[in-house]
Enzyme design. Structure first.
Site, mmCIF file in Angstrom:
data_model
loop_
_atom_site.group_PDB
_atom_site.id
_atom_site.type_symbol
_atom_site.label_atom_id
_atom_site.label_comp_id
_atom_site.label_asym_id
_atom_site.label_seq_id
_atom_site.Cartn_x
_atom_site.Cartn_y
_atom_site.Cartn_z
ATOM 1 N N ASP A 143 0.845 -1.142 0.041
ATOM 2 C CA ASP A 143 -0.022 0.091 0.045
ATOM 3 C C ASP A 143 0.842 1.325 0.139
ATOM 4 O O ASP A 143 1.710 1.380 0.998
ATOM 5 C CB ASP A 143 -0.946 -0.029 1.093
ATOM 6 C CG ASP A 143 -1.711 1.089 1.358
ATOM 7 O OD1 ASP A 143 -1.556 2.174 0.711
ATOM 8 O OD2 ASP A 143 -2.666 1.201 2.044
ATOM 9 N N TYR A 155 -9.250 15.209 -6.190
ATOM 10 C CA TYR A 155 -8.258 14.453 -7.103
ATOM 11 C C TYR A 155 -7.571 15.708 -8.098
ATOM 12 O O TYR A 155 -6.349 15.317 -8.227
ATOM 13 C CB TYR A 155 -9.371 14.028 -8.104
ATOM 14 C CG TYR A 155 -8.830 13.128 -9.145
ATOM 15 C CD1 TYR A 155 -8.376 12.072 -9.148
ATOM 16 C CD2 TYR A 155 -8.867 13.555 -10.728
ATOM 17 C CE1 TYR A 155 -7.677 11.087 -9.930
ATOM 18 C CE2 TYR A 155 -8.404 12.779 -11.764
ATOM 19 C CZ TYR A 155 -7.398 11.588 -11.577
ATOM 20 O OH TYR A 155 -7.106 10.878 -12.391
ATOM 21 N N THR A 210 -10.889 2.960 -18.776
ATOM 22 C CA THR A 210 -10.347 2.005 -17.709
ATOM 23 C C THR A 210 -11.645 1.917 -16.907
ATOM 24 O O THR A 210 -12.683 2.288 -16.905
ATOM 25 C CB THR A 210 -9.161 2.691 -17.099
ATOM 26 O OG1 THR A 210 -9.704 3.844 -16.059
ATOM 27 C CG2 THR A 210 -8.003 3.122 -17.803
#
Ligand code: NAD
Length: 439
Positions: free
Chosen positions: A252, A345, A380
């Site tokens: 991670d 984002y 995607t």
């Protein structure tokens, strides 16, 4: 792969007989079929014409680069596979008029148009600088007029550039740059380091999407790929690593121990990485007023915090990086243009551009290079999860009128990772089919 438009039912429909008919009658978009890399294919679908305008300095170098990649320079009168216009010597507003003479050649080009300019700050006087900057508007507009999957890009060539110019010409004229359109890029004189027998690349978020495609391209271009992803992606990650003959590392990237684990892994098992691709990324979209700490914090931690921490650790840890190592960060068009519901984002992705710009100078002193790619709409799982209307708009609002495929981003990363692209440093290259957003 010329390939179907994965996950794009409208794009597939307009290629059928009834679809073509309907689109022609109603003026709906008709996305062209893009020519993508296939093993053994010719560089171009037709001959290449290299034209030098006043003061052009790179015509011979471009011709050599194209010839070395197998292009035919005997142009005849039929369609051209590529048109390269060296406008780097233009210095006056009057000289810009020479561009007009290339219109008939543009008209017969089916593939790639590449315009070469100087790097504006290098040309000195205000008129020359204005003229060279003007070429960006020319290229961006021409990209919007090109048809049938033809792309138009601008290479700003710094003084003294040789190897990277050859490499850039070969990439931008090839099928590998299928979805790079309407973009300026500076190429500089950096020279490649000697190539090791076994190059090593690490790709975070390699279990699917762009990361998996990047692992494939890097393996194809001679890298052992260390495929990194969270433990929950175990099976998918193993499948990718098996397919590319690489290895897995369950990590991670936000874990406190991640920077040290990665640095020790690369130094201990591989004598350092030649290529580091910061690809792992997540979205947690919601309007700013509805964002909670978890949605903000997780996006910033994965997309920006992890690349900052991992890069610092790799730079500090002896032996974690091989000479001439390259970093590539996955930014985003939305980090440039902004996007509704993506303050978290877009902050992270714009931050990555800042990271690249801050690191480029200091890293080049150590022989490394760092760049960002900024994908537009790519097919995607991330974009499949978008609501239908923004998803359809995302696909069509580009010059190529379709979403890109993960391999389009991967090919661009693969080029930036190549030893002979050493002179590309501190750049942000959009892979967006010339999307209208923030262009
Ligand atoms: P994806 O969701 O398909 O894959 C992302 C991968 O990252 C997954 O395998 C996931 O498990 C992994 N990952 C997530 N958190 C992680 C963590 N903490 N540690 C390790 N791995 C982790 O995404 P994608 O569409 O392939 O996008 C890849 C990159 O490209 C992302 O950074 C994304 O922001 C960027 N990008 C994508 C698009 C697009 O249209 N798909 C556009 C612009 C930018």
């Amino acid at each position: 792969m010329a390939g179907p438009l994965a996950g794009d039912p409208y794009g597939a429909f307009v290629r059928t007989g009834p679809g073509k008919f309907l689109a022609a009658r109603t003026g709906l978009p008709r996305p062209p079929r893009l020519r993508r890399y296939e093993e053994g294919q010719d560089l171009l679908t037709g001959p290449a014409l290299v034209t030098g305008l006043s003061g052009a300095a790179h015509v011979d170098a471009v011709r050599d680069a194209l010839r070395a990649a197998g292009a035919d320079l005997d142009v005849g009168t039929g369609p051209l596979g590529a048109l390269v216009v060296d406008a780097s010597g233009l210095r006056t507003v009057d000289q810009l008029g020479e561009l007009l003479a290339t219109a008939p050649d543009f008209k017969r080009t089916r593939g790639r148009v590449l315009v070469l300019s100087a790097v504006p700050p290098e040309v000195g006087d205000p008129e020359a600088r204005a003229v060279q900057q003007g070429l960006e508007g020319f290229v961006r507009s021409l990209g919007k007029e090109a048809r049938g999957g033809t792309t138009v890009n601008l290479l700003r060539v710094a003084d003294g550039t040789t190897t990277s110019l050859r490499s850039a010409v070969q990439f931008f004229c090839s099928a590998r740059s299928a979805y790079v359109d309407g973009q300026p890029l500076v190429v500089g004189p950096g020279e490649p380091q000697p190539v090791r027998d076994q190059r090593v690349a690490v790709v975070t978020g390699a279990a699917q999407g762009i990361g998996a495609a990047t692992a494939e391209v890097l393996a194809r271009t001679g890298h052992h790929v260390v495929c990194v992803d969270i433990a929950a992606s175990g099976e998918k990650l193993a499948a990718v690593a098996n397919r590319v003959g690489g290895s897995t590392l369950h990590l991670d990237v936000t874990a406190d121990s991640a920077p040290r684990t990665l640095a020790e892994h690369l130094a201990g098992r591989f004598e350092g990485a030649d290529v580091v691709v910061h690809n792992a990324g997540i979205t947690r979209d919601r309007s700013f007023v509805n964002l909670d700490e978890a949605a903000w914090g997780s996006v910033l931690a994965v997309n920006l915090g992890a690349p900052v921490r991992l890069t610092t650790a790799l730079l500090d840890h002896p032996g974690a990086l091989a000479p001439g190592a390259r970093f590539v960060c996955l930014s985003s068009m939305n980090g440039i243009a902004g996007a509704k519901g993506q303050t978290n984002y877009a902050t992270s992705k714009a931050g990555l551009i800042g990271l690249v710009q801050a690191l480029a100078g200091p890293l080049s002193e150590r022989g490394f290079a760092v760049n960002a790619v900024a994908p537009g709409f790519i097919e995607t799982p991330m974009t499949a999860a978008m609501p239908p209307v923004p998803r359809e708009l995302g696909r069509r609002t580009s010059s190529l009128q379709q979403g890109g495929l993960p391999v389009d981003v991967a090919e661009t990363i693969g080029w930036l990772a190549q030893p002979d692209a050493a002179g590309v440093d501190g750049q942000v290259l959009r892979v967006c089919g010339q999307n209208l957003l923030g262009a």
